[in-house]
Design a protein around this motif. Structure first.
Motif, PDB file in Angstrom:
ATOM      1  N   ILE A 165       0.860  -1.181   0.000  1.00  0.00           N
ATOM      2  CA  ILE A 165       0.000   0.000   0.000  1.00  0.00           C
ATOM      3  C   ILE A 165       0.897   1.232   0.000  1.00  0.00           C
ATOM      4  CG2 ILE A 165      -1.641   1.363   1.354  1.00  0.00           C
ATOM      5  CD1 ILE A 165      -2.987  -1.169   2.222  1.00  0.00           C
ATOM      6  N   SER A 273       1.739  -0.379  -6.429  1.00  0.00           N
ATOM      7  CA  SER A 273       1.038  -0.670  -5.180  1.00  0.00           C
ATOM      8  C   SER A 273      -0.364  -1.203  -5.437  1.00  0.00           C
ATOM      9  CB  SER A 273       0.950   0.600  -4.328  1.00  0.00           C
ATOM     10  OG  SER A 273       2.228   1.190  -4.164  1.00  0.00           O
ATOM     11  N   ALA A 275      -2.880  -0.393  -3.550  1.00  0.00           N
ATOM     12  CA  ALA A 275      -3.776   0.716  -3.238  1.00  0.00           C
ATOM     13  C   ALA A 275      -2.940   1.919  -2.837  1.00  0.00           C
ATOM     14  CB  ALA A 275      -4.737   0.344  -2.107  1.00  0.00           C
ATOM     15  N   THR A 276      -3.536   3.104  -2.933  1.00  0.00           N
ATOM     16  CA  THR A 276      -2.849   4.343  -2.551  1.00  0.00           C
ATOM     17  C   THR A 276      -3.696   5.083  -1.527  1.00  0.00           C
ATOM     18  OG1 THR A 276      -1.718   4.588  -4.681  1.00  0.00           O
ATOM     19  CG2 THR A 276      -2.024   6.585  -3.375  1.00  0.00           C
ATOM     20  N   VAL A 338      -7.869  -3.093  -0.176  1.00  0.00           N
ATOM     21  CA  VAL A 338      -7.367  -4.160  -1.040  1.00  0.00           C
ATOM     22  C   VAL A 338      -7.931  -5.510  -0.641  1.00  0.00           C
ATOM     23  CG1 VAL A 338      -5.257  -2.973  -1.686  1.00  0.00           C
ATOM     24  CG2 VAL A 338      -5.286  -4.341   0.383  1.00  0.00           C
TER      25      VAL A 338
END
Length: 419
Positions: A165, A273, A275-276, A338
């Motif tokens: 992440i 990644s 997710a951000t 995620v």
């Protein structure tokens, strides 16, 4: 035999120095030529150059470099690409002509040799897309994906990027932002996530430090060479990351960071990644650029709210209000972003005592959703997602499957287990 105007033995020796850290050195001249060509392209083209990406994708790194060295025209390059069967645009020839004008001033075998030698001295390696440790997420950038990646660190960190992440935010962070970042980074590490960021002052630096303090893995994407730490005030931090995690860049050793390269670096943070999360950002913060890339790639995007009177949280509020970012405030909620990327395992468990439904044949997500439900109190999808540690979309999918089984039912106020 000559390769790009150099003796074959010279090319093999140069590339061997940057491949030992990647786990597999060039096995033959053809592999060495591809590595050398990709190293050359990282210096010839700027990060994210779509024309270079298209040419390398269509012709291969070596043949594409040879064509440029042999002074092919834009028309000839367009014709060669057309012969590969790739879908092309009408303005391709003009696009390639402009690209050739950008690339030709940088055609220098001496510069490629220098960058390879400097990388070997810095114990840096060069990753190519066929490597086992290549971060596959960046391939979603298509022709704007990196042609190769320079890196320093441990291979474990590269492998763990698939479960990572990105935590990004303002350089001029407040005490509130740094505290939330520290808690989030440590909490995500405890949940098995790798932390990705850009090693800048403020939020980025705190995300890396908290991950290291929690004995977790962290990766920093740089806008310059991996031998040229930036900002200089983070020399010690980046040295620790290079020892206990990984630092990655599209640019060859010695390359200086520029504003454009920072913006292009952000796309790699988002792509690599799962997710951000933007933890603190002003209205025009550069971290919103990373968020934009994440949204464009279809990656889950989260934003941490702050005081409505704080200008350093205005960007986060903007993401939530205008760009459908998920409002998150804890590591658990960030992990939910995620949830749908978790492995879908079929569990074959015997029925529990007193449970007439049993768990046989259900996925792990369905079991977690079922466990989050009550036989009395109706619970909303949001509440179930929070309890199960899954995303809302994953919960909705699992509820649909469980509803078809007849073991759950929906009431006006939410979902309950069936009696």
């Amino acid at each position: 035999m000559m390769l790009f105007g150099l003796e074959e033995s010279t090319v093999v020796a140069l590339t061997g120095g940057v491949r030992s850290t990647a786990g597999s050195g060039p096995a033959d001249a053809a592999a060495a030529a591809d590595v050398f060509a990709r190293a050359a392209w990282t210096g010839i083209s700027e990060p994210g150059d779509g024309a270079a990406g298209l040419l390398v994708q269509g012709l291969g790194a070596g043949p594409a470099l040879t064509a440029v060295l042999d002074l092919w025209t834009g028309a000839r390059l367009a014709g060669a690409l057309a012969a590969t069967g790739l879908p092309l645009t009408d303005d391709l020839q003009a696009l390639l002509e402009l690209a050739l004008q950008r690339w030709r001033p940088r055609l220098s075998s001496a510069e490629v040799i220098r960058s390879l030698q400097q990388a070997a001295r810095a114990s840096a390696g060069l990753l190519v897309p066929t490597d086992a440790h290549w971060p596959s997420g960046v391939d979603d950038l298509a022709v704007h994906a990196p042609i190769a990646l320079w890196w320093r660190g441990i291979p474990t960190a590269l492998t763990a990027l698939s479960n990572s992440i990105a935590l990004v935010g303002a350089r001029a962070a407040t005490g509130y932002g740094e505290h939330v970042t520290m808690e989030a980074s440590a909490g995500l590490v405890d949940r098995g996530f790798l932390i990705v960021s850009g090693a800048a002052y403020g939020i980025d630096g705190m995300a890396h430090r908290a991950a290291l303090a929690s004995s977790g893995l962290t990766v920093a994407f740089l806008a310059g060479g991996v031998d040229r730490f930036y900002p200089s005030g983070h020399d010690a931090l980046l040295s620790r990351i290079a020892t206990m995690g990984a630092i990655i860049s599209e640019l060859p050793c010695g390359a200086a960071p520029t504003k454009w390269r920072f913006l292009q670096r952000n796309r790699l943070i988002a792509a690599a990644s799962a997710a951000t999360v933007v933890l603190e950002a002003g209205w025009r913060s550069g971290s919103l650029n990373t968020a934009g890339h994440a949204a464009a790639l279809g990656r889950p995007l989260g934003a941490v709210p702050g005081p409505v009177t704080s200008p350093t949280s205005a960007g986060c509020h903007r993401l939530i209000r205008e760009y459908d970012a998920v409002c998150v405030s804890t590591a658990a909620e960030m992990a939910e972003l995620v949830g749908e990327r978790m492995l879908r395992l079929t569990l074959d468990l015997p029925p529990a005592d007193g449970d007439t439904a049993g768990f046989g044949g259900r996925t792990s997500e369905q079991v977690r959703v079922f466990d989050a439900l009550s036989t009395r109190a109706a619970r909303s999808v949001t509440d179930i997602a929070r309890r199960a540690g899954l995303s809302m979309s994953a919960v909705q999918g699992s509820l649909g499957a469980l509803d078809l089984e007849g073991v759950v039912r929906e009431k006006e106020t939410g979902w309950v287990r069936g009696r």
